[in-house]
Design a protein around this motif. Structure first.
Motif, PDB file in Angstrom:
ATOM      1  N   HIS A 255       0.696   5.253   6.822  1.00 19.43           N
ATOM      2  CA  HIS A 255       1.452   6.503   6.748  1.00 19.43           C
ATOM      3  C   HIS A 255       2.562   6.405   5.691  1.00 19.43           C
ATOM      4  CE1 HIS A 255       2.993  10.149   9.241  1.00 19.43           C
ATOM      5  NE2 HIS A 255       3.320  10.263   7.974  1.00 19.43           N
ATOM      6  N   LYS A 256       3.270   5.300   5.696  1.00 16.13           N
ATOM      7  CA  LYS A 256       4.388   5.164   4.751  1.00 16.13           C
ATOM      8  C   LYS A 256       3.896   4.979   3.316  1.00 16.13           C
ATOM      9  CE  LYS A 256       7.907   3.691   8.032  1.00 16.13           C
ATOM     10  NZ  LYS A 256       7.157   4.033   9.249  1.00 16.13           N
ATOM     11  N   SER A 257       2.705   4.411   3.146  1.00  9.98           N
ATOM     12  CA  SER A 257       2.139   4.296   1.798  1.00  9.98           C
ATOM     13  C   SER A 257       1.770   5.670   1.257  1.00  9.98           C
ATOM     14  CB  SER A 257       0.906   3.385   1.816  1.00  9.98           C
ATOM     15  OG  SER A 257       1.246   2.072   2.200  1.00  9.98           O
ATOM     16  N   VAL A 258       1.227   6.536   2.121  1.00 11.53           N
ATOM     17  CA  VAL A 258       0.921   7.909   1.710  1.00 11.53           C
ATOM     18  C   VAL A 258       2.217   8.643   1.386  1.00 11.53           C
ATOM     19  CG1 VAL A 258       0.071  10.140   2.526  1.00 11.53           C
ATOM     20  CG2 VAL A 258      -1.275   8.068   2.932  1.00 11.53           C
ATOM     21  N   ARG A 259       3.194   8.532   2.276  1.00 14.43           N
ATOM     22  CA  ARG A 259       4.483   9.198   2.063  1.00 14.43           C
ATOM     23  C   ARG A 259       5.145   8.703   0.785  1.00 14.43           C
ATOM     24  NH1 ARG A 259       7.975   8.214   6.992  1.00 14.43           N
ATOM     25  NH2 ARG A 259       6.655   9.857   7.881  1.00 14.43           N
ATOM     26  N   GLY A 260       4.952   7.412   0.486  1.00 17.91           N
ATOM     27  CA  GLY A 260       5.554   6.830  -0.700  1.00 17.91           C
ATOM     28  C   GLY A 260       4.736   7.031  -1.960  1.00 17.91           C
ATOM     29  N   SER A 261       3.683   7.864  -1.883  1.00 17.61           N
ATOM     30  CA  SER A 261       2.856   8.221  -3.054  1.00 17.61           C
ATOM     31  C   SER A 261       2.239   7.001  -3.727  1.00 17.61           C
ATOM     32  CB  SER A 261       3.688   9.029  -4.069  1.00 17.61           C
ATOM     33  OG  SER A 261       4.188  10.210  -3.477  1.00 17.61           O
ATOM     34  N   ASP A 262       1.711   6.079  -2.907  1.00 20.03           N
ATOM     35  CA  ASP A 262       1.039   4.885  -3.420  1.00 20.03           C
ATOM     36  C   ASP A 262      -0.414   4.893  -2.934  1.00 20.03           C
ATOM     37  OD1 ASP A 262       0.100   2.365  -4.093  1.00 20.03           O
ATOM     38  OD2 ASP A 262       2.002   1.369  -3.659  1.00 20.03           O
ATOM     39  N   PRO A 263      -1.319   5.512  -3.688  1.00 22.78           N
ATOM     40  CA  PRO A 263      -2.711   5.609  -3.226  1.00 22.78           C
ATOM     41  C   PRO A 263      -3.388   4.247  -3.096  1.00 22.78           C
ATOM     42  CG  PRO A 263      -2.496   6.420  -5.489  1.00 22.78           C
ATOM     43  CD  PRO A 263      -1.116   6.226  -4.964  1.00 22.78           C
ATOM     44  N   ASP A 264      -3.009   3.271  -3.924  1.00 24.18           N
ATOM     45  CA  ASP A 264      -3.648   1.959  -3.838  1.00 24.18           C
ATOM     46  C   ASP A 264      -3.300   1.265  -2.520  1.00 24.18           C
ATOM     47  OD1 ASP A 264      -4.829   2.138  -6.410  1.00 24.18           O
ATOM     48  OD2 ASP A 264      -2.901   1.663  -7.309  1.00 24.18           O
ATOM     49  N   GLU A 293       3.096  16.788   7.858  1.00 24.27           N
ATOM     50  CA  GLU A 293       4.452  16.250   7.968  1.00 24.27           C
ATOM     51  C   GLU A 293       5.067  15.918   6.614  1.00 24.27           C
ATOM     52  OE1 GLU A 293       6.535  12.261   9.917  1.00 24.27           O
ATOM     53  OE2 GLU A 293       4.832  13.192  10.938  1.00 24.27           O
ATOM     54  N   ASP A 294       4.267  15.402   5.686  1.00 23.14           N
ATOM     55  CA  ASP A 294       4.837  14.838   4.462  1.00 23.14           C
ATOM     56  C   ASP A 294       4.480  15.590   3.189  1.00 23.14           C
ATOM     57  OD1 ASP A 294       6.218  12.393   5.457  1.00 23.14           O
ATOM     58  OD2 ASP A 294       4.216  11.934   6.208  1.00 23.14           O
ATOM     59  N   ILE A 295       3.486  16.453   3.235  1.00 20.21           N
ATOM     60  CA  ILE A 295       3.111  17.215   2.039  1.00 20.21           C
ATOM     61  C   ILE A 295       3.412  18.688   2.226  1.00 20.21           C
ATOM     62  CG2 ILE A 295       1.182  17.998   0.612  1.00 20.21           C
ATOM     63  CD1 ILE A 295       0.740  14.671   2.080  1.00 20.21           C
ATOM     64  N   GLY A 296       2.998  19.229   3.346  1.00 25.77           N
ATOM     65  CA  GLY A 296       3.356  20.600   3.697  1.00 25.77           C
ATOM     66  C   GLY A 296       2.988  21.594   2.621  1.00 25.77           C
ATOM     67  N   LEU A 297       3.912  22.502   2.324  1.00 25.03           N
ATOM     68  CA  LEU A 297       3.651  23.578   1.376  1.00 25.03           C
ATOM     69  C   LEU A 297       3.803  23.148  -0.082  1.00 25.03           C
ATOM     70  CD1 LEU A 297       5.277  26.626   3.171  1.00 25.03           C
ATOM     71  CD2 LEU A 297       2.862  26.025   2.987  1.00 25.03           C
ATOM     72  N   ALA A 298       4.170  21.889  -0.312  1.00 17.92           N
ATOM     73  CA  ALA A 298       4.162  21.409  -1.688  1.00 17.92           C
ATOM     74  C   ALA A 298       2.732  21.379  -2.230  1.00 17.92           C
ATOM     75  CB  ALA A 298       4.781  20.018  -1.783  1.00 17.92           C
ATOM     76  N   ASP A 299       1.769  21.167  -1.334  1.00 19.37           N
ATOM     77  CA  ASP A 299       0.349  21.245  -1.669  1.00 19.37           C
ATOM     78  C   ASP A 299      -0.389  21.727  -0.431  1.00 19.37           C
ATOM     79  OD1 ASP A 299      -2.264  21.040  -2.388  1.00 19.37           O
ATOM     80  OD2 ASP A 299      -2.239  18.901  -2.846  1.00 19.37           O
ATOM     81  N   ALA A 328      -9.482  11.725   1.261  1.00 20.66           N
ATOM     82  CA  ALA A 328      -8.338  12.474   1.787  1.00 20.66           C
ATOM     83  C   ALA A 328      -7.043  11.678   1.629  1.00 20.66           C
ATOM     84  CB  ALA A 328      -8.573  12.828   3.248  1.00 20.66           C
ATOM     85  N   VAL A 329      -7.111  10.362   1.885  1.00 16.04           N
ATOM     86  CA  VAL A 329      -5.921   9.519   1.757  1.00 16.04           C
ATOM     87  C   VAL A 329      -5.416   9.515   0.316  1.00 16.04           C
ATOM     88  CG1 VAL A 329      -5.215   7.087   1.725  1.00 16.04           C
ATOM     89  CG2 VAL A 329      -6.254   8.044   3.770  1.00 16.04           C
ATOM     90  N   VAL A 330      -6.326   9.416  -0.638  1.00 10.82           N
ATOM     91  CA  VAL A 330      -5.917   9.441  -2.048  1.00 10.82           C
ATOM     92  C   VAL A 330      -5.336  10.801  -2.417  1.00 10.82           C
ATOM     93  CG1 VAL A 330      -6.760   9.312  -4.421  1.00 10.82           C
ATOM     94  CG2 VAL A 330      -7.516   7.634  -2.741  1.00 10.82           C
ATOM     95  N   HIS A 331      -5.953  11.887  -1.924  1.00 13.10           N
ATOM     96  CA  HIS A 331      -5.430  13.237  -2.181  1.00 13.10           C
ATOM     97  C   HIS A 331      -3.991  13.337  -1.681  1.00 13.10           C
ATOM     98  CE1 HIS A 331      -6.195  17.851  -2.104  1.00 13.10           C
ATOM     99  NE2 HIS A 331      -4.899  17.634  -1.966  1.00 13.10           N
TER     100      HIS A 331
END
Length: 430
Positions: A255-264, A293-299, A328-331
């Motif tokens: 979850h924190k890797s997604v929130r931190g914008s680190d797809p790898d 929770e973390d992307i919302g209406l930004a995308d 989905a995780v990478v998106h």
């Protein structure tokens, strides 16, 4: 010193596993735990001061918990008494306590080692409190689970928790070198295969020595390469319990890797969880949560991608459907991030609880009866579609309530355009 092999009642000439023959005979032979056993480490200081308090050794399998406990007993001049919470009950505990009291009466102290101490229930754990407080035993518990979750607070308050580390490559290499010296020959492996052997053990020293013993027994004509090694040995299953701490640690990392914008990193933790046997639909649910929770209406497409991944997995199953989860995780990890709606919803929930049962302003209430019209229901309401720009700027909160602001869109992704619109409409309300 009586070792585990002899204490099991086996003759000294009987065949012994390599891991047992290499068991450290002193604390300075223990590898990978210098942060505890070194001169500046807490256990190192205890040994130097000849003062041993009750402790809980917390760490993964095969890192030396039992060995350290036995060696601590030797260093402190205490009788080593061991029980396992897997096979022991209240009667066994009582016998161990009685033995310790008898030794104490004879002037001899006892180190009581309890393996898998987290397996004892709360009442059984409470049974340790009086004997620890009275000094009847010095308790050394061993656990692979987080003590803060699995052990009573009262017991924890009487013990120091020592965290043992997973053995790194350097420590594992030391074990292999010791095995080669003991056997008088090198492992028949190429350098790549030697690294692969260490990777197979996954930080478990005992398992590494078991693997090394299998390799030494093969006696091939030429050193084994990595592919050959994989063909004759079984890789250690990842340490992963779906209902215990490792589960929560890894989903937190994902979850924190997604929130931190680190797809790898997000892909890595997703793969780790799937390799550990995690339910892919549990992961799909968490991915949907991340999208909200973390992307919302930004995308706004993120939640649709997450739901689509769940549907694809439902349709294809494993392993093909796992690719949809990865996509989905990478998106999500690559998307602009905003928790504005998430924080707005939390604030709105708090306000709803605090303001009780305030009525909406009368101008936005329907008036289907004459009495309601006479009471002012609907009076002054402006139909937004009839107003230039489509926004009337009227108040929609209770009249007794000062207007709050819950939703604060960010200057990212599609939310940036939303922010501009709301700022323009907000001027109409003022």
């Amino acid at each position: 010193m009586t070792d585990l092999f002899q204490s099991a009642g086996l003759e000294s000439g009987a065949p012994r596993p390599l891991a047992d023959r290499l068991r450290p005979q002193s604390l300075d032979e223990v590898v990978g735990q210098d942060h505890l056993l070194g001169p500046a480490g807490p256990l190192g200081r205890m040994v130097a001061q000849k003062r041993l308090s009750s402790i809980v050794l917390w760490g993964p399998p095969g890192v030396g918990k039992t060995t350290i406990a036995r060696l601590l007993a030797d260093e402190a001049g205490l009788e080593f008494d061991a029980i396992s919470a897997v096979f022991s009950g209240v009667a066994d505990l009582k016998k161990a306590f009685d033995r310790a009291r008898a030794r104490r009466a004879a002037g001899k102290g006892t180190l009581l080692f309890v393996d898998e101490i987290h397996r004892f229930n709360r009442a059984q754990q409470d049974g340790f409190l009086p004997v620890v407080e009275e000094g009847v035993v010095t308790l050394v518990g061993a656990t692979t689970e987080n003590p803060s979750f699995e052990l009573n607070a009262a017991l924890l308050s009487r013990c120091q928790v020592m965290v043992l580390k997973r053995l790194d490559a350097e420590a594992m290499e030391k074990l292999l070198a010791r095995a080669e010296r003991l056997e008088g020959r090198e492992l028949p492996l190429t350098p790549d295969a030697r690294e692969g052997l260490i990777a197979m053990a996954d930080g478990d020293g005992r398992y590494l020595l078991n693997l090394a013993e299998e390799v030494l027994a093969l006696q091939p004509d030429a050193p084994l390469g990595l592919a050959d090694l994989s063909g004759v040995l079984q890789r250690r299953a990842p340490v992963y319990d779906k209902d215990r701490e490792e589960h929560y640690n890894l989903i937190s990392a994902l979850h924190k890797s997604v929130r931190g914008s680190d797809p790898d990193a997000a892909l890595y933790w997703l793969a780790r969880m799937l390799a550990g046997g995690e339910d892919p639909l549990y992961l799909a649910r968490r991915i949907v949560r991340m999208a909200n929770e973390d992307i919302g209406l930004a995308d706004p497409t993120a939640v649709h991608a997450a739901l689509a991944a769940k549907d694809v997995y439902d349709f294809l199953g494993s392993p093909e459907g796992e690719l949809a989860l990865a996509q989905a995780v990478v998106h999500l990890a690559s998307a602009p991030k905003s928790n504005a709606v998430y924080t707005a919803w939390k604030a709105a929930q708090r306000a709803a609880k605090e303001t009780g049962s305030l009525m909406p302003p009368k101008h936005i209430l329907n008036a289907p009866t004459r009495l309601m019209k006479e009471e002012g229901y609907g009076k002054g309401y402006r139909y937004d579609h009839d107003v230039e720009g489509g926004v009337s700027g009227q108040n929609y909160f209770p009249e007794e309530m000062e207007r709050p602001r819950f939703y604060a869109p960010k200057d990212v992704g599609r939310e940036a355009a939303i922010k501009e619109r709301l700022e323009r409409w907000g001027k109409l309300r003022t």
